[in-house]
Design an enzyme around this catalytic site. Structure first.
Site, PDB file in Angstrom:
ATOM      1  N   THR A  86     -66.591  25.097 -82.090  1.00 50.14           N
ATOM      2  CA  THR A  86     -66.561  24.122 -83.476  1.00 50.14           C
ATOM      3  C   THR A  86     -67.435  22.897 -83.227  1.00 50.14           C
ATOM      4  O   THR A  86     -67.998  22.753 -82.179  1.00 50.14           O
ATOM      5  CB  THR A  86     -64.950  23.767 -83.455  1.00 50.14           C
ATOM      6  OG1 THR A  86     -64.320  23.401 -82.192  1.00 50.14           O
ATOM      7  CG2 THR A  86     -64.163  25.049 -84.049  1.00 50.14           C
ATOM      8  N   ASP A  87     -67.406  22.235 -84.272  1.00 51.05           N
ATOM      9  CA  ASP A  87     -68.166  21.033 -84.485  1.00 51.05           C
ATOM     10  C   ASP A  87     -67.297  19.744 -84.157  1.00 51.05           C
ATOM     11  O   ASP A  87     -67.766  18.453 -84.809  1.00 51.05           O
ATOM     12  CB  ASP A  87     -68.736  20.992 -86.048  1.00 51.05           C
ATOM     13  CG  ASP A  87     -69.658  22.198 -86.293  1.00 51.05           C
ATOM     14  OD1 ASP A  87     -70.318  22.543 -85.332  1.00 51.05           O
ATOM     15  OD2 ASP A  87     -69.239  22.716 -87.196  1.00 51.05           O
ATOM     16  N   SER A 136     -65.691  14.035 -84.005  1.00 53.99           N
ATOM     17  CA  SER A 136     -66.447  14.994 -84.990  1.00 53.99           C
ATOM     18  C   SER A 136     -68.101  14.844 -84.756  1.00 53.99           C
ATOM     19  O   SER A 136     -68.579  13.813 -84.623  1.00 53.99           O
ATOM     20  CB  SER A 136     -66.361  14.311 -86.485  1.00 53.99           C
ATOM     21  OG  SER A 136     -67.228  14.970 -87.162  1.00 53.99           O
ATOM     22  N   ARG A 137     -68.626  16.055 -84.542  1.00 58.32           N
ATOM     23  CA  ARG A 137     -69.848  16.224 -83.880  1.00 58.32           C
ATOM     24  C   ARG A 137     -70.932  15.941 -85.258  1.00 58.32           C
ATOM     25  O   ARG A 137     -71.929  15.938 -84.983  1.00 58.32           O
ATOM     26  CB  ARG A 137     -70.228  17.299 -83.389  1.00 58.32           C
ATOM     27  CG  ARG A 137     -69.534  17.438 -82.050  1.00 58.32           C
ATOM     28  CD  ARG A 137     -69.590  18.657 -81.199  1.00 58.32           C
ATOM     29  NE  ARG A 137     -68.846  18.666 -79.730  1.00 58.32           N
ATOM     30  CZ  ARG A 137     -67.968  19.421 -79.867  1.00 58.32           C
ATOM     31  NH1 ARG A 137     -67.690  20.623 -80.517  1.00 58.32           N
ATOM     32  NH2 ARG A 137     -67.147  19.472 -78.736  1.00 58.32           N
ATOM     33  N   VAL A 138     -70.235  15.889 -86.384  1.00 55.96           N
ATOM     34  CA  VAL A 138     -71.141  15.510 -87.642  1.00 55.96           C
ATOM     35  C   VAL A 138     -71.360  14.046 -87.838  1.00 55.96           C
ATOM     36  O   VAL A 138     -72.090  13.596 -88.515  1.00 55.96           O
ATOM     37  CB  VAL A 138     -70.625  16.305 -88.900  1.00 55.96           C
ATOM     38  CG1 VAL A 138     -71.240  15.875 -90.246  1.00 55.96           C
ATOM     39  CG2 VAL A 138     -70.724  17.803 -88.609  1.00 55.96           C
TER      40      VAL A 138
END
Length: 504
Positions: free
Chosen positions: A337-338, A363-365
C-alpha cells in the site's frame, strides 16, 4: 487410507477409453469433494482460473493443475456435487455483473441479490480477475479524497487512486473510519463499494442501516461474503468488488472500495490452499499469499486524462494481534500500500477517537493529495503534536516547568482535543480549515479543555450563519487567502468576545 472407490473409477475410465485414447481434455469427473473443494480427474486442457461446470449445475474455478487431476474450488451449490459426476470446461473466466442497478443493493460476490429486493439487472459483466492498469496509463494522484476526519485529512491525506491501509487491533474503530469516509462522499461524485469479508451478518446489517440513515446508499453498494459463507466466496469477494468498480472506472468515474478485512481474506485463502494440499509456509500460509493481495491492490489506480481520468481508491483493512504490525500478513500489505493509518488500542481505550497513532501512520502521497488551504493550515500540526508528546513525557515527573513549556503543553492538549471526533459526524473541507485555524493559531489557549468541543461547535454554527460566502469560497477554490485568514481572525475575536462577555 486409500479411497478404493475412487481408484476403481479411474481404472474403469482408463479401460473404457483405451482404444479412443485418453479422457477428453475438456471434461473429467469428480474423484473427491468436501469443504468447497473438489478433486477432478481429467480436465487435461483446463487453464488456471477457468470456470468449470458440474453435471449437478454447480460451478467452480480451476485452482490446482496436476498431472492427472485438477483441484477446483466450488462457488455455488456445493451440497449438490457428488463423487463420480461429470465436470466440463466452459472456456470462460468468472465474470460478475456491474452497473448503476447495484446502487443501494447488497449482493454476494457472484452479484446475486441478498437484500430481498429482486434480482440485479446488470448493464455489464466484468472479469473477476484482470491485469492492473500499466504505468503508461496511470496519472499522478493529486485529487484529495476527503474522509471528513480532521486528523486524517490534515496529517495522513488520501488521494483518489491511492491505496491507504487501515490497521489496528479488533475494536479500535477501523471500520468506523471507512464508514465515515463513505458517508463523507455524499455530493462529491464518488461511487462507494463496501466489501465485507468474513464479518458477522448482524454487524453488516448495522453498517447498512447507518449508511441508509445518512443517505449514503444512494451511491454505495455492499458486496457481502459473511462468516457463514464458504471460504471460496470469501476468497473471491474482494476481486468481485474491484471488478465491479472497474466498470465505473472505465466510464471516467471515481470509485472508493473498502475491503473489510483482508486478514480474514488471507485466512480463507489459506483454508482453500491447505484443502488443496498446497505446501504451507510461514504461519501456514501458502507461498503465494503476497501475490494474493498485491494483484488485488494493484488494480487501484488513477488513470491519466487520456484514458478517461477515472480512479479506484482502495481502503484495505487489516486486523493485528496485540498491536503486532510485524507479523506476516500486516507486513505484506503495508509493503503493497501507499501508507497506513494505524489505530492504537490504548488511545482508543483512553477516549481519544479516532484512535490514530500519528507516529506510526503515514501517507506516501502526502501534500499532493491536499488542497492548498489544508496544506497551509496543517503544516505545523505534526511537529506541534510531536513536541507536545515529548514534553508531556517529561512533565509527568512533576518537575517545575517554565512558562514556554507550560504554553506548549496547553497548546498540545487543546490540539488533541480538537482532533477528537465522534463517529458519523464528518467535517466538510471548509469546516476542517476553520477548526484547525482555531487550534493552530492559538485561539483555544484560554478555553477550558472541557469546553472546547462546545466552543468549536458553536463557532462553526456562527460561520455557517454569518460567513456563508467565506466558507463557500474556501470549499470551491480549496485556497485560503491572506484576506480570508484575516476575516477568520476578526470573526474568532468577535465570537470569543461574545462568549467571554456572557454571565457565568
Amino acid at each position: 487410507m486409500a479411497n478404493y472407490d475412487d481408484l476403481t473409477n479411474v481404472l474403469k475410465e482408463r479401460i473404457e477409453n483405451w482404444k479412443g485414447g485418453a479422457l477428453s481434455g475438456s471434461s473429467g469427473f469428480v474423484v473427491q469433494v468436501g469443504d468447497s473443494v473438489a478433486t477432478v480427474y481429467g480436465l487435461n486442457d483446463a487453464v488456471y482460473g477457468e470456470l468449470v461446470e458440474f453435471a449437478s449445475g454447480a460451478h467452480g474455478i480451476v485452482f490446482n493443475l496436476e498431472e492427472e487431476n485438477a483441484g477446483c474450488v466450488i462457488l455455488t451449490d456445493e451440497s449438490l456435487v457428488k463423487d463420480g459426476e461429470e465436470v466440463k470446461r466452459t472456456g470462460k473466466v468468472v465474470s460478475v455483473p456491474s452497473g448503476d442497478a447495484l446502487f443501494g443493493r447488497v449482493v454476494n460476490p457472484l452479484g446475486e441479490a441478498l437484500d430481498g429486493k429482486g434480482p440485479v439487472t446488470a448493464s455489464a459483466f466484468m472479469p473477476m480477475e484482470s491485469p492492473a492498469a500499466p504505468v503508461i496509463d496511470r496519472g499522478s494522484v493529486d485529487t484529495p479524497l476527503q474522509t471528513g476526519c480532521v486528523s486524517i485529512d490534515a496529517m495522513i491525506p488520501i488521494g483518489r487512486g491511492q491505496r491507504e491501509l487501515i490497521i489496528g487491533d479488533r475494536q479500535t474503530g477501523k471500520t468506523a473510519i471507512a464508514i465515515d469516509t463513505i458517508i463523507n462522499q455524499k455530493g462529491k461524485n464518488v461511487i462507494c463499494i463496501y466489501c465485507a469479508i468474513g464479518q458477522k451478518s448482524s454487524s453488516i446489517v448495522a453498517i447498512i442501516n447507518n449508511l441508509e440513515k445518512h443517505g449514503a446508499m444512494d451511491y454505495t453498494f455492499v458486496v457481502l461474503a459473511s462468516a457463514s459463507d464458504s471460504a471460496a466466496l470469501q476468497y473471491i469477494a474482494p476481486y468481485s468488488a474491484v471488478a465491479m468498480a472497474e466498470h465505473f472506472l472505465h466510464q471516467g468515474k471515481d470509485v472508493l472500495v473498502v475491503y473489510d478485512d483482508l486478514s480474514k481474506h488471507a485466512v480463507a485463502y489459506r483454508a482453500i490452499s491447505l484443502l488443496l494440499r498446497r505446501p504451507p509456509g510461514r504461519e501456514a500460509f501458502p507461498g503465494d499469499v503476497f501475490y494474493l493481495h498485491s494483484r488485488l491492490l494493484e488494480r487501484a489506480v488513477k488513470l491519466s486524462q487520456a484514458r478517461g481520468g477515472g480512479s479506484i481508491t482502495a481502503l484495505p483493512i487489516i486486523e493485528t494481534q496485540a498491536g503486532d504490525i510485524s507479523s506476516y500478513i500486516p507486513t505484506n500489505v503495508i509493503s503493497i500500500t501507499d501508507g497506513q493509518i494505524f489505530l492504537d488500542s490504548e488511545l482508543f481505550n483512553s477516549g481519544f477517537r479516532p484512535a490514530i497513532d500519528v507516529g506510526l501512520s503515514v501517507s506516501r502521497v502526502g501534500g499532493s493529495a491536499q488542497t492548498k488551504a489544508m496544506r497551509k493550515i496543517s503544516g505545523r500540526i505534526r511537529l506541534d503534536l510531536a513536541q507536545y508528546r515529548e514534553m508531556a513525557a517529561f512533565a509527568q515527573f512533576g518537575s517545575d516547568l517554565d512558562k514556554a513549556t507550560q504554553d506548549k503543553l496547553a497548546q498540545g492538549e487543546r490540539l488533541m482535543e480538537v482532533l477528537k471526533q465522534p463517529q458519523f459526524s464528518p467535517y466538510r473541507l471548509e469546516e476542517q480549515i476553520a477548526v484547525l485555524f482555531l487550534a493552530v493559531e492559538g485561539y483555544l489557549i484560554d478555553v477550558k479543555i472541557e469546553n472546547i468541543s462546545a466552543f468549536v461547535k458553536d463557532f462553526l454554527l456562527r460561520l455557517k450563519s454569518q460567513k456563508a460566502q467565506l466558507m463557500r469560497s474556501i470549499a470551491e477554490t480549496g485556497v485560503i487567502s491572506a484576506e480570508q485568514e484575516e476575516e477568520l481572525r476578526v470573526t474568532v475575536k468577535a465570537f470569543k468576545g461574545e462568549v467571554n462577555g456572557k454571565p457565568a
